[in-house]
Design an enzyme around this catalytic site. Structure first.
Site, short mmCIF file in Angstrom:
data_model
loop_
_atom_site.label_atom_id
_atom_site.label_comp_id
_atom_site.label_asym_id
_atom_site.label_seq_id
_atom_site.Cartn_x
_atom_site.Cartn_y
_atom_site.Cartn_z
N ARG A 21 -15.88 -5.90 0.36
CA ARG A 21 -14.55 -6.41 0.01
C ARG A 21 -14.69 -7.56 -0.99
O ARG A 21 -15.61 -8.36 -0.91
CB ARG A 21 -13.83 -6.90 1.28
N LYS B 9 -8.32 1.23 5.95
CA LYS B 9 -7.70 -0.09 6.07
C LYS B 9 -6.32 0.01 6.69
O LYS B 9 -5.66 1.05 6.61
CB LYS B 9 -7.63 -0.78 4.71
N ARG C 159 -12.57 -10.27 -9.29
CA ARG C 159 -13.05 -10.78 -8.00
C ARG C 159 -14.25 -9.93 -7.58
O ARG C 159 -14.12 -8.74 -7.32
CB ARG C 159 -11.94 -10.72 -6.96
N ARG D 63 -7.63 -8.65 -10.33
CA ARG D 63 -6.27 -9.07 -9.97
C ARG D 63 -5.54 -9.35 -11.29
O ARG D 63 -5.90 -10.26 -12.02
CB ARG D 63 -6.30 -10.30 -9.08
N ASP E 146 -3.89 -4.93 -7.95
CA ASP E 146 -5.33 -4.81 -7.81
C ASP E 146 -5.79 -3.51 -8.48
O ASP E 146 -5.24 -2.43 -8.20
CB ASP E 146 -5.72 -4.79 -6.33
N GLU F 268 -3.37 -1.52 -5.20
CA GLU F 268 -2.27 -2.19 -4.49
C GLU F 268 -1.35 -2.88 -5.50
O GLU F 268 -1.80 -3.28 -6.58
CB GLU F 268 -2.79 -3.25 -3.50
N LYS G 95 0.80 -1.21 0.00
CA LYS G 95 0.00 0.00 0.00
C LYS G 95 0.84 1.27 0.00
O LYS G 95 0.30 2.37 -0.14
CB LYS G 95 -0.95 -0.03 1.20
N ASN H 125 0.95 -6.13 -5.10
CA ASN H 125 1.26 -7.22 -4.18
C ASN H 125 2.53 -7.94 -4.64
O ASN H 125 2.56 -8.52 -5.72
CB ASN H 125 0.09 -8.20 -4.13
#
Length: 321
Positions: free
Chosen positions: A232, A160, A224, A210, A272, A280, A125, A282
């Protein structure tokens, strides 16, 4: 070219073989004739200048209820392996950071995937803020007045934890939600770090993409979709995966960040994207490769191993058993 691959991961007996990316990577390595060694983060030891781990030979099978076998444990000098996969799940806490420091001592002679130095310096993040114009309006702060002003400006926000994962601790707050102060008190109690505050993106109801990148190149995406009554979209909290094509905006985002991922040795990354926004990047323990293949997309595990093998120095390849 049989290589020794040590996999630092969470307990193998708990793996969901239908969705776990580490399991898919292990199966692909095994299919290529590589030797697998299994150990957990707590099995890692720094012995003066040597990085060792208590490992067990690992054999994997795509059979639910009988998906692995382990051999006898022994203490192994990880510098003797050609590859270490650092694949335990976050949280990205001091234990995780300590493991990156330890594995950095053997990299790149032993190729650690992803590069531990750059994993440590690219928390999901925070790393995303390096790329101007790609992310939604965002605050990273502990200043409550800043957060209140941000909500007054953007009306609906998402709150978050900075180093959370899997959708844990993510809250959507509307402009009149009276829980903001209580949530900030809770975050202060449980976390010492700042929180992330972002403008709510309504397009999340259509899904959170994703996108998988291998050595800086986008290889495919899944969508997703949040469950009913849930803000979420993470699989851990009931999100549903579905096939999706990458848009022109998705490709532009990947083109903007891809060269930096490649330069940092972040061979396997999952980003994301909600609507037109990157939320994000990852790099600690990305997921999604099994779902991508299941919906007719690329075999990312194969592509990841192609990229890994290209980075093994010729001298180490020739010396491998």
């Amino acid at each position: 070219m049989a290589l020794t691959v040590a996999i630092q991961m969470d307990p193998v007996e708990r793996v969901d073989i239908a969705g776990d990316s580490t399991f898919a990577l292990g199966l692909e390595a095994q299919a290529r004739g590589h030797k697998l060694l299994y150990y957990g983060p707590r099995d890692l030891t720094l012995r003066e200048t040597a990085v060792v781990a208590r490992v067990r030979p690992l054999s994997l099978r795509n059979t639910r209820g009988d998906h692995f076998s382990l051999g006898e444990s022994s203490v192994y000098d990880l510098s003797q392996a050609e590859i270490v996969l650092m694949r335990q799940d976050p949280p990205f806490d001091m234990a995780y950071i300590t493991a990156t420091h330890m594995l950095e001592r053997i990299h790149p002679k032993t190729l650690v995937v992803n590069d531990p130095f750059h994993v440590r310096n690219a928390p999901e993040k925070l790393f995303v803020t390096n790329f101007k114009g790609l992310m939604p309006p965002t605050l990273i702060t502990t200043d409550r007045e800043e957060i209140r002003a941000f909500r007054a400006l953007h009306k609906e926000i998402v709150l978050k934890p900075l180093y959370g994962n899997g959708g844990a601790g993510v809250f959507r707050l509307k402009s009149d939600d009276e829980n903001l102060n209580a949530l900030l008190e809770m975050f202060t109690q449980f976390y010492r770090e700042p929180v992330v505050v972002q403008r709510y993106i309504p397009e999340v109801r259509k899904g959170d993409k994703r996108i998988i990148l291998v050595d800086g190149e986008a290889v495919g995406a899944i969508n997703r979709v949040p469950a009913a009554g849930e803000a979420r979209s993470n699989m851990h909290v009931g999100g549903r995966a579905e096939a999706i094509e990458m848009s022109a905006r998705d490709l532009a985002i990947c083109a903007a960040i891809g060269p930096e991922l490649k330069a940092r040795g972040l061979i396997f990354a999952g980003i994301d994207v909600i609507g037109d926004y990157l939320t994000e990047i990852n790099v600690t323990s990305p997921t999604g490769i099994q779902e991508l293949k299941r919906f007719g997309g690329a075999d990312a595990a194969r592509l990841i191993w192609d990229a890994i093998e290209k980075r093994i120095p010729a001298a180490r390849r020739s010396a491998a058993p």
